[in-house]
Scaffold this motif. Structure first.
Motif, PDB file in Angstrom:
ATOM      1  N   ASP A  69       1.121  -1.237   0.117  1.00  7.86           N
ATOM      2  CA  ASP A  69       0.368  -0.090   0.033  1.00  7.86           C
ATOM      3  C   ASP A  69       1.044   0.957  -0.010  1.00  7.86           C
ATOM      4  N   PHE A  70       0.640   2.056  -0.873  1.00  2.83           N
ATOM      5  CA  PHE A  70       1.757   3.309  -0.924  1.00  2.83           C
ATOM      6  C   PHE A  70       1.473   4.657   0.035  1.00  2.83           C
ATOM      7  N   ASP A  71       0.575   4.353   1.039  1.00  2.77           N
ATOM      8  CA  ASP A  71      -0.156   5.145   1.947  1.00  2.77           C
ATOM      9  C   ASP A  71       0.100   4.335   2.716  1.00  2.77           C
ATOM     10  N   SER A  72       0.219   3.205   2.954  1.00  2.27           N
ATOM     11  CA  SER A  72       0.862   2.209   4.140  1.00  2.27           C
ATOM     12  C   SER A  72       1.937   3.500   5.539  1.00  2.27           C
ATOM     13  N   PRO A  73       2.506   3.227   6.533  1.00  2.00           N
ATOM     14  CA  PRO A  73       3.251   2.972   7.911  1.00  2.00           C
ATOM     15  C   PRO A  73       4.835   3.414   6.329  1.00  2.00           C
ATOM     16  N   GLU A  74       4.846   2.053   6.448  1.00  2.00           N
ATOM     17  CA  GLU A  74       5.876   1.477   6.532  1.00  2.00           C
ATOM     18  C   GLU A  74       6.544   2.233   4.920  1.00  2.00           C
ATOM     19  N   ASN A  75       5.551   2.914   4.536  1.00  2.00           N
ATOM     20  CA  ASN A  75       6.312   3.994   3.548  1.00  2.00           C
ATOM     21  C   ASN A  75       6.228   4.881   3.086  1.00  2.00           C
ATOM     22  N   CYS A  76       6.196   5.407   4.240  1.00  2.00           N
ATOM     23  CA  CYS A  76       6.034   7.382   5.047  1.00  2.00           C
ATOM     24  C   CYS A  76       7.036   7.577   5.785  1.00  2.00           C
ATOM     25  N   PHE A  77       8.170   8.112   6.121  1.00  2.00           N
ATOM     26  CA  PHE A  77       8.770   9.240   6.282  1.00  2.00           C
ATOM     27  C   PHE A  77       8.771   8.675   7.964  1.00  2.00           C
ATOM     28  N   GLU A  78       7.404   8.816   8.921  1.00  2.00           N
ATOM     29  CA  GLU A  78       7.651   9.122  10.229  1.00  2.00           C
ATOM     30  C   GLU A  78       7.968   7.661  10.525  1.00  2.00           C
ATOM     31  N   LYS A  79       7.824   6.787   9.642  1.00  2.00           N
ATOM     32  CA  LYS A  79       8.215   5.565   9.953  1.00  2.00           C
ATOM     33  C   LYS A  79       9.946   4.876  10.604  1.00  2.00           C
ATOM     34  N   PRO A 121      12.516   7.398  11.555  1.00  2.00           N
ATOM     35  CA  PRO A 121      12.465   9.099  12.514  1.00  2.00           C
ATOM     36  C   PRO A 121      14.470   8.750  12.084  1.00  2.00           C
ATOM     37  N   GLU A 122      15.041   7.892  12.733  1.00  2.00           N
ATOM     38  CA  GLU A 122      16.481   8.013  11.802  1.00  2.00           C
ATOM     39  C   GLU A 122      17.066   8.069  10.851  1.00  2.00           C
ATOM     40  N   HIS A 123      16.133   8.023  10.306  1.00  2.00           N
ATOM     41  CA  HIS A 123      16.802   8.417   8.521  1.00  2.00           C
ATOM     42  C   HIS A 123      16.129  10.226   8.692  1.00  2.00           C
ATOM     43  N   TYR A 124      14.859  10.375   8.666  1.00  2.00           N
ATOM     44  CA  TYR A 124      13.901  11.752   7.849  1.00  2.00           C
ATOM     45  C   TYR A 124      13.592  12.350   9.267  1.00  2.00           C
ATOM     46  N   PRO A 125      14.189  12.698  10.398  1.00  2.00           N
ATOM     47  CA  PRO A 125      14.261  13.472  11.592  1.00  2.00           C
ATOM     48  C   PRO A 125      12.716  14.745  10.736  1.00  2.00           C
ATOM     49  N   GLY A 126      11.490  14.159  11.803  1.00  2.00           N
ATOM     50  CA  GLY A 126      11.156  14.952  11.356  1.00  2.00           C
ATOM     51  C   GLY A 126      10.070  15.703  10.094  1.00  2.00           C
ATOM     52  N   LEU A 127      10.643  14.609   9.560  1.00  2.00           N
ATOM     53  CA  LEU A 127       9.428  14.315   7.964  1.00  2.00           C
ATOM     54  C   LEU A 127       8.600  13.821   8.227  1.00  2.00           C
ATOM     55  N   ARG A 128       7.266  14.250   7.124  1.00  2.00           N
ATOM     56  CA  ARG A 128       5.838  13.239   7.134  1.00  2.00           C
ATOM     57  C   ARG A 128       5.085  12.730   6.251  1.00  2.00           C
ATOM     58  N   GLY A 129       5.079  12.485   5.717  1.00  2.00           N
ATOM     59  CA  GLY A 129       4.527  12.281   4.705  1.00  2.00           C
ATOM     60  C   GLY A 129       4.716  10.752   3.614  1.00  2.00           C
ATOM     61  N   SER A 130       4.135  10.407   2.242  1.00  4.13           N
ATOM     62  CA  SER A 130       4.775   9.164   2.056  1.00  4.13           C
ATOM     63  C   SER A 130       5.802   9.788   0.845  1.00  4.13           C
ATOM     64  N   MET A 131       6.866   8.647   1.386  1.00  9.17           N
ATOM     65  CA  MET A 131       8.036   8.143   0.216  1.00  9.17           C
ATOM     66  C   MET A 131       8.199   7.688  -1.274  1.00  9.17           C
ATOM     67  N   VAL A 132       6.438   7.307  -1.469  1.00 13.30           N
ATOM     68  CA  VAL A 132       6.404   7.389  -2.580  1.00 13.30           C
ATOM     69  C   VAL A 132       6.520   8.212  -4.208  1.00 13.30           C
ATOM     70  N   VAL A 183      14.002  19.862   7.791  1.00  7.45           N
ATOM     71  CA  VAL A 183      12.708  19.657   9.196  1.00  7.45           C
ATOM     72  C   VAL A 183      11.892  20.845   9.183  1.00  7.45           C
ATOM     73  N   LEU A 184      10.471  20.027   8.739  1.00  6.47           N
ATOM     74  CA  LEU A 184       9.083  20.523   8.631  1.00  6.47           C
ATOM     75  C   LEU A 184       8.052  20.531   8.882  1.00  6.47           C
ATOM     76  N   PRO A 185       7.397  21.310   9.938  1.00  4.10           N
ATOM     77  CA  PRO A 185       5.807  20.863  10.422  1.00  4.10           C
ATOM     78  C   PRO A 185       5.182  20.868   9.051  1.00  4.10           C
ATOM     79  N   VAL A 186       4.536  19.694   9.528  1.00  2.00           N
ATOM     80  CA  VAL A 186       2.976  19.079   7.811  1.00  2.00           C
ATOM     81  C   VAL A 186       1.538  19.387   9.082  1.00  2.00           C
ATOM     82  N   PRO A 187       0.948  20.155   8.331  1.00  2.93           N
ATOM     83  CA  PRO A 187      -0.572  20.107   8.492  1.00  2.93           C
ATOM     84  C   PRO A 187      -0.933  19.012   8.552  1.00  2.93           C
ATOM     85  N   SER A 188      -2.154  19.087   9.722  1.00  5.20           N
ATOM     86  CA  SER A 188      -2.647  17.704   9.647  1.00  5.20           C
ATOM     87  C   SER A 188      -3.157  16.950   8.524  1.00  5.20           C
ATOM     88  N   GLY A 189      -3.057  15.513   7.902  1.00  9.06           N
ATOM     89  CA  GLY A 189      -3.064  15.125   6.341  1.00  9.06           C
ATOM     90  C   GLY A 189      -2.010  15.267   6.142  1.00  9.06           C
TER      91      GLY A 189
END
Length: 465
Positions: free
Chosen positions: A144-154, A156-167, A228-234
């Motif tokens: 699933d492209f939008d599963s936690p495994e494909n998101c930055f926040e999964k 944090p050691e590689h992408y501190p502070g980033l959120r959203g899809s890596m796909v 490192v960016l804050p990201v709005p809800s969603g």
């Protein structure tokens, strides 16, 4: 990073318009000059017994005046073992080595976003080689492209502070177009769903414009910085550009998602034309034109679809808009910016191409020849103009001249001009001229084997087993 939306025409492929009097011959209303686009609709056909013929057995100079073998065949071992090496293979149309190197690098990929980029390259190579089922199996490994495994926040050691899809968005596009190639029902639905995603992103950006404009932007010269960016809800989808930095200015985000919307509209229009849903294709192209008012290439595409429908008067009126188009001097609107994307010489070629297509539709073949020749005078390697000039010559009973015109096109630059439609038409002309055309076809096959990319469909050679 944002990339310029391709407005050079509908992507991918050509719209083949075949006059009733010439069954089996391919005219080309060339809508898609974007060779960088990954997807082409085609069906691979085997060569049977003739596939055992060795290219060294043939002397192509007898027919074309050029020898075999100007194109370098690169292997996975000939390039650097990284993304740059894969890019070099792709540029040379070496899709089998591209897949091989991508799979090899995947085994040692340490960063998840890098692994997804490699997966994209592997899937892309399979699609180019028309191995659509295999490509679907590769895509299934992503999950699933939008599963936690494909998101930055999964991670944090590689992408501190980033959120959203890596796909990568390109991987989403490939996934959305695969159902069409697999000939599944409702094959357009994934494209419309992805289009809806783009429009939701644009709506969210507009609603949160003030917030986004206050976000920090990564310095473009710092290749190792990940902002490192804050990201709005969603959240917003984040993707790593080539240099590893993230740029998040509102203007760049808006431009990126807007260009993606345009690209998807063009892809959908292509599919609609291929499925002969021409009224819907016109509606979709009109949506593109609303985003890019007066854009010469979009106007040309729209007029050519009207020709497909037999709306000759409407097509002529659309083409007339292009010929009389004069962007306001010094204007900074989206319309003038779109129009200025096309240099004057290319604009002249567009106008003459449209005149040629219009003349073809009206069975004014001599006039069509003159129009396509005017294009070739400016751009000798314009494959669409040369191909349609040959069609016009055929309809004026100049078979030998039609053959010579396509042979001259290939002779000038076999690496670039060995397009499937040109080769198909040339082989058809050989068949029309003589029952003993196999030698010339085999000479063409030798040139294709040495100069064309791994994605070339050898079935267009029409060599009987």
């Amino acid at each position: 990073m944002a990339t310029r939306a391709n407005l050079s025409g509908i992507v991918p492929g050509r719209i083949n318009t075949v006059p009733a009097a010439a069954p089996g011959f391919r005219a080309s209303y060339e809508f898609a000059a974007d060779a960088s686009h990954p997807l082409q609709q085609a069906t691979a056909a085997g060569l049977g017994a003739s596939s055992e013929l060795r290219v060294s057995d043939l002397d192509t100079s007898e027919f074309f005046g050029v020898g075999v073998g100007t194109r370098a065949r690169l292997s996975a071992e000939d390039v650097r073992p990284n993304i740059d090496g894969i890019r070099e293979l792709m540029r040379n149309g070496c899709w089998r080595p591209t897949h091989k190197l991508s799979e090899r690098l995947l085994q040692s990929a340490r960063h998840p976003h890098y692994a997804l980029q490699l997966r994209l390259c592997a899937v892309l190579a399979l699609v180019k080689m028309r191995q659509f089922k295999h490509a679907a199996d590769e895509l299934a490994k992503v999950g699933d492209f939008d599963s936690p495994e494909n998101c930055f926040e999964k991670y944090p050691e590689h992408y501190p502070g980033l959120r959203g899809s890596m796909v990568p968005f390109a991987l989403r596009v490939v996934a959305a177009t695969l159902p069409y190639h697999l000939k599944t029902s409702q094959s357009l639905d994934p494209l419309y769903e992805l289009l809806a995603v783009c429009r939701r992103q644009l709506a969210e950006l507009r609603r949160n414009e003030a917030f986004v404009r206050d976000l920090p932007v990564a310095p473009p010269d710092d290749a190792n910085l990940i902002t490192v960016l804050p990201v709005p809800s969603g959240g917003y989808e984040q993707s790593l550009p080539r240099d590893g930095a993230l740029a998040h200015s509102f203007d760049e985000l808006w431009r990126t998602w807007s260009q993606r919307e345009t690209m998807l509209l063009i892809t959908i229009a292509t599919r609609l034309v291929q499925e002969r849903e021409l009224p819907l294709a016109i509606q979709t192209l009109s949506a593109v034109l609303a985003k890019h008012p007066g854009h010469p290439r979009v106007l040309s595409c729209l007029g050519r679809v009207h020709l497909q429908m037999g709306n000759v008067k409407v097509a002529a009126a659309v083409f007339k808009q292009l010929e009389t188009q004069q962007p306001p001097a010094g204007a900074e609107s989206a319309a003038s910016e779109s129009a200025s994307d096309v240099p004057p010489e290319q604009l002249t070629c567009l106008v003459n191409m449209n005149r040629g297509f219009l003349a073809l539709a009206m069975e004014q073949y001599v006039k069509a020849i003159d129009a396509f020749q005017a294009v070739l005078d400016l751009d000798p390697d314009n494959v669409s103009a040369a191909n349609n000039k040959a069609i016009s010559l055929l309809y004026t009973c100049h078979l030998t001249r039609a053959i010579s015109s396509l042979e001259e096109l290939i002779r000038r630059d076999p690496e670039q001009n060995l397009h499937e439609t040109v080769v198909f038409n040339l082989c058809t002309l050989y068949d029309l001229k003589s029952e003993n055309s196999s030698d010339k076809k085999k000479a063409v096959m030798a040139l294709v084997a040495k100069n064309a990319s791994d994605s070339f469909d050898f079935g267009v050679l029409k060599i009987a087993p």
